[in-house]
Design a protein around this motif. Structure first.
Motif, short mmCIF file in Angstrom:
data_model
loop_
_atom_site.label_atom_id
_atom_site.label_comp_id
_atom_site.label_asym_id
_atom_site.label_seq_id
_atom_site.Cartn_x
_atom_site.Cartn_y
_atom_site.Cartn_z
N ILE A 347 0.84 -1.20 0.00
CA ILE A 347 0.00 0.00 0.00
C ILE A 347 0.88 1.26 0.00
CG2 ILE A 347 -1.88 -1.20 1.14
CD1 ILE A 347 0.06 1.34 3.15
N SER A 348 0.27 2.39 -0.29
CA SER A 348 0.98 3.66 -0.19
C SER A 348 0.06 4.71 0.41
CB SER A 348 1.48 4.12 -1.56
OG SER A 348 0.40 4.41 -2.42
N VAL A 349 0.68 5.66 1.10
CA VAL A 349 -0.05 6.80 1.66
C VAL A 349 0.80 8.04 1.44
CG1 VAL A 349 -1.27 5.46 3.42
CG2 VAL A 349 0.96 6.47 3.96
N PRO A 350 0.21 9.23 1.52
CA PRO A 350 1.04 10.44 1.46
C PRO A 350 2.12 10.38 2.53
CG PRO A 350 -1.29 11.01 1.33
CD PRO A 350 -1.23 9.55 1.66
N ILE A 351 3.30 10.88 2.21
CA ILE A 351 4.42 10.79 3.15
C ILE A 351 4.08 11.42 4.49
CG2 ILE A 351 6.81 11.51 3.55
CD1 ILE A 351 7.29 11.13 0.55
N VAL A 404 -7.00 -3.39 6.96
CA VAL A 404 -5.83 -2.66 6.48
C VAL A 404 -6.24 -1.64 5.43
CG1 VAL A 404 -3.68 -2.86 5.17
CG2 VAL A 404 -4.17 -4.47 7.02
N PHE A 405 -7.06 -2.06 4.48
CA PHE A 405 -7.45 -1.14 3.42
C PHE A 405 -8.33 0.01 3.96
CE2 PHE A 405 -6.96 -4.56 -0.09
CZ PHE A 405 -5.59 -4.38 -0.05
N GLY A 406 -9.05 -0.25 5.03
CA GLY A 406 -9.80 0.83 5.67
C GLY A 406 -8.86 1.89 6.23
N VAL A 407 -7.75 1.45 6.84
CA VAL A 407 -6.73 2.38 7.33
C VAL A 407 -6.13 3.18 6.17
CG1 VAL A 407 -4.44 2.55 8.41
CG2 VAL A 407 -6.17 1.00 9.36
N VAL A 408 -5.85 2.48 5.10
CA VAL A 408 -5.25 3.12 3.92
C VAL A 408 -6.18 4.19 3.35
CG1 VAL A 408 -4.44 2.74 1.57
CG2 VAL A 408 -3.84 1.11 3.37
N ALA A 409 -7.43 3.81 3.18
CA ALA A 409 -8.40 4.76 2.60
C ALA A 409 -8.58 5.98 3.50
CB ALA A 409 -9.73 4.06 2.37
N ALA A 410 -8.61 5.75 4.81
CA ALA A 410 -8.80 6.86 5.74
C ALA A 410 -7.63 7.83 5.72
CB ALA A 410 -8.99 6.32 7.16
N ASN A 411 -6.47 7.34 5.32
CA ASN A 411 -5.28 8.19 5.26
C ASN A 411 -4.96 8.68 3.85
OD1 ASN A 411 -3.79 8.33 8.04
ND2 ASN A 411 -4.50 6.20 7.88
N GLY A 413 -4.69 6.97 0.95
CA GLY A 413 -3.68 6.17 0.26
C GLY A 413 -4.23 5.32 -0.86
N SER A 414 -3.39 4.41 -1.34
CA SER A 414 -3.73 3.49 -2.43
C SER A 414 -3.57 2.06 -1.94
CB SER A 414 -2.83 3.72 -3.64
OG SER A 414 -2.99 2.68 -4.60
N ILE A 415 -4.49 1.18 -2.37
CA ILE A 415 -4.42 -0.22 -1.98
C ILE A 415 -3.36 -0.99 -2.75
CG2 ILE A 415 -6.84 -0.24 -1.30
CD1 ILE A 415 -7.39 -1.86 -3.90
N SER A 416 -2.78 -0.38 -3.77
CA SER A 416 -1.71 -1.03 -4.52
C SER A 416 -0.66 0.00 -4.91
CB SER A 416 -2.24 -1.73 -5.77
OG SER A 416 -1.16 -2.31 -6.50
N THR A 426 -9.19 -7.34 -6.25
CA THR A 426 -10.27 -6.91 -7.14
C THR A 426 -11.50 -6.43 -6.38
OG1 THR A 426 -11.08 -9.19 -7.32
CG2 THR A 426 -9.52 -8.43 -9.01
N ALA A 427 -11.74 -6.99 -5.21
CA ALA A 427 -12.94 -6.61 -4.45
C ALA A 427 -12.84 -5.23 -3.83
CB ALA A 427 -13.20 -7.64 -3.35
N TRP A 428 -11.63 -4.64 -3.85
CA TRP A 428 -11.44 -3.36 -3.15
C TRP A 428 -11.07 -2.22 -4.10
CZ3 TRP A 428 -9.80 -7.99 -0.93
CH2 TRP A 428 -10.39 -8.32 0.29
N THR A 429 -11.11 -2.43 -5.40
CA THR A 429 -10.70 -1.36 -6.31
C THR A 429 -11.57 -0.11 -6.17
OG1 THR A 429 -12.00 -2.39 -8.06
CG2 THR A 429 -9.63 -2.87 -8.02
N HIS A 430 -12.80 -0.28 -5.69
CA HIS A 430 -13.69 0.88 -5.52
C HIS A 430 -13.16 1.86 -4.49
CE1 HIS A 430 -14.83 -1.83 -2.25
NE2 HIS A 430 -15.31 -0.77 -1.62
N LEU A 431 -12.20 1.43 -3.65
CA LEU A 431 -11.66 2.34 -2.65
C LEU A 431 -10.77 3.42 -3.28
CD1 LEU A 431 -10.70 -0.12 0.24
CD2 LEU A 431 -12.69 1.40 0.09
N GLY A 432 -10.25 3.14 -4.46
CA GLY A 432 -9.35 4.11 -5.07
C GLY A 432 -9.76 4.56 -6.46
#
Length: 472
Positions: A347-351, A404-411, A413-416, A426-432
């Motif tokens: 995952i990635s998030v803003p620095i 984990v992806f909930g944490v990423v989205a809240a910050n 970020g990207s799931i990939s 594939t089930a989480w692409t809607h998050l980004g």
């Protein structure tokens, strides 16, 4: 095996030779499961072409009867995108097209600083070829000895040099690929300025084999730094690592790589025989490789002395294999240490959000109703965290993934970040991606592959899952 599949295999043997159409269960077993052991599929055969022409004929034969094709390079992917679908309920034959025999590397163009390579050439082999001309391949990752040219382009891999050189897409000058109907697309020029129409090589980079079969790539090469220094600093906080990177840049040093590890990860690799990088442990460890002019080691020593939260540090001239070993041994050590297949999330998030994200991800295990050990590390300079969840019961894997992806989205970020979507996400692409964004990607897929033959279920998920996406 169906009559259609049997007839297809006869045709494919005529194209690549009988010895390169594998059907024996023992022979194809390794092609059906990914590196993590979490994703397994089924296929009628593994086909190993040698040239672009053979790939073209193989794909054409498959397209004529609607057979599905899973493209596979080094099979070092971590999201299930390099193995065929887990079941075949369509009645269509499924073929794994392996690029294992496509390993040719052209002579280096030392003036244009580029080199052509077949899809099956490894990152390590390409870099070795570049070194003969005093140059370097800008893509580097821990799986360099098995990751292939086609694989790193298909996933748009990042790796440890991304902070300095950019991702794989940035290194692609030209591409040769076989389309879903068997035609060969060739966009091959060493020109650094060629602005005629759509950038098709850039589109294929990151497409994970869903749009075309990449057979050859023309890569940029770079001049390696004449001198470089590697530092590993044990620090109290993630903010201290971020500050050290900024300080190095402000002093005129070029940051070649910047990695962050935790005490949990360092202790794990130490338990498996690797020496600790610093004498005194700390909550976090930042590995920094820098280049520049003048006395780099003295400059780095001064920077470390001014670093807030510094616990301990060590400096060595590059390549400093032992220091890098502490970082690069993480993946295999983690795999050996878990009682279940590791849930690996890239995952990635803003620095600016890295400190909060690290803290929240470290609590994922504690918030679970079952044993779960999170090991976090990654490319701190570009906000990329590799989340590894050990000892997760298989029936709970999607639950912790959603957390984990909930944490990423809240910050934000990207799931990939660099491993792709594959089948795992594939089930989480809607998050980004918005509905319009996803519809546009489906339209691109339909234009390139109207029969849906190439890597079915990867990225967009059609036919890949029977369950609704879990809530996150």
């Amino acid at each position: 095996m169906s009559a259609h599949a049997d007839a297809l295999l006869t045709q494919l043997r005529a194209v690549v030779g009988a010895g390169n159409v594998l059907t024996d269960p023992e022979s194809i077993e390794g092609f059906l499961v990914d590196w993590t052991g979490r994703y397994r599929g089924e296929a009628d055969a593994v086909v190993r072409p040698r040239t672009t022409e053979e790939v073209s004929r193989v794909v054409g034969e498959c397209a004529s009867i609607g057979a599905r094709i899973c493209v596979q390079g080094g099979n070092t992917g971590l999201v299930g995108g390099s193995v065929p679908p887990p079941r075949n309920d369509t009645g269509r034959p499924v073929i794994v097209l392996s690029t294992a025999r496509m390993t040719d590397i052209d002579e280096v163009d030392a003036v244009g600083r580029c080199v052509g390579a077949q899809a099956g050439a490894t990152v390590d082999a390409i870099d070795g070829k570049a070194a003969e001309a005093g140059l370097a391949f800008p893509v580097d990752l821990a799986s360099r000895e098995s990751a292939t040219a086609g694989g790193v382009v298909s996933t748009n891999a990042g790796g440890i040099r991304m902070i300095r050189r950019g991702n794989t897409r940035s290194q692609v000058l030209g591409i040769e690929a076989v389309l879903a109907d068997g035609r060969v697309l060739r966009r091959w020029t060493s020109l650094v300025k060629d602005n005629v129409g759509y950038d098709l090589p850039a589109l294929l980079a990151g497409s994970e084999g869903t749009l075309a079969v990449i057979t050859r790539v023309l890569f940029k090469l770079v001049v390696p730094p004449s001198t470089a220094t590697v530092a590993v600093a044990a620090v109290e906080h993630v903010e201290d690592a971020i500050g050290l990177i900024a300080a190095a840049s402000s002093r005129g040093l070029t940051v070649e790589a910047a990695e962050l590890m935790t005490e949990a990860g360092i202790e794990l690799v130490h338990e498996h025989g690797h020496r600790r990088p610093t004498a005194t442990p700390g909550p976090f460890y930042v590995l920094l490789e820098v280049s520049g002019v003048g006395d780099i080691e003295t400059t780095m020593a001064e920077l470390l002395g001014d670093t807030g939260g510094l616990v301990d540090a060590v400096l060595e001239p590059a390549p400093a294999r032992a220091l890098w070993g502490a970082r690069e041994s993480h993946t295999e050590t983690i795999a050996r240490s878990s009682t279940t297949p590791v849930v690996k999330l890239d995952i990635s998030v803003p620095i600016r959000a890295l400190p909060e994200t690290f803290a929240e991800l470290a609590e994922v295990g504690a918030a679970s109703d079952f044993p779960c050990r999170p090991i976090l590390f990654g490319h701190v300079g570009d906000g990329n965290i590799h989340v590894n969840l050990l000892d997760v019961p298989e029936e709970h894997a999607e639950t912790v993934t959603g957390r984990v992806f909930g944490v990423v989205a809240a910050n934000g970020g990207s799931i990939s970040a660099e491993h792709g979507i594959g089948r795992a996400k594939t089930a989480w692409t809607h998050l980004g991606r918005s509905d319009v964004d996803l519809d546009t990607m489906r339209a691109v897929k339909a234009a390139f592959d109207p029969q849906g033959l190439l890597n079915p279920g990867v990225i967009l998920g059609t036919g890949a899952r029977s369950a609704d996406p879990p809530e996150s």
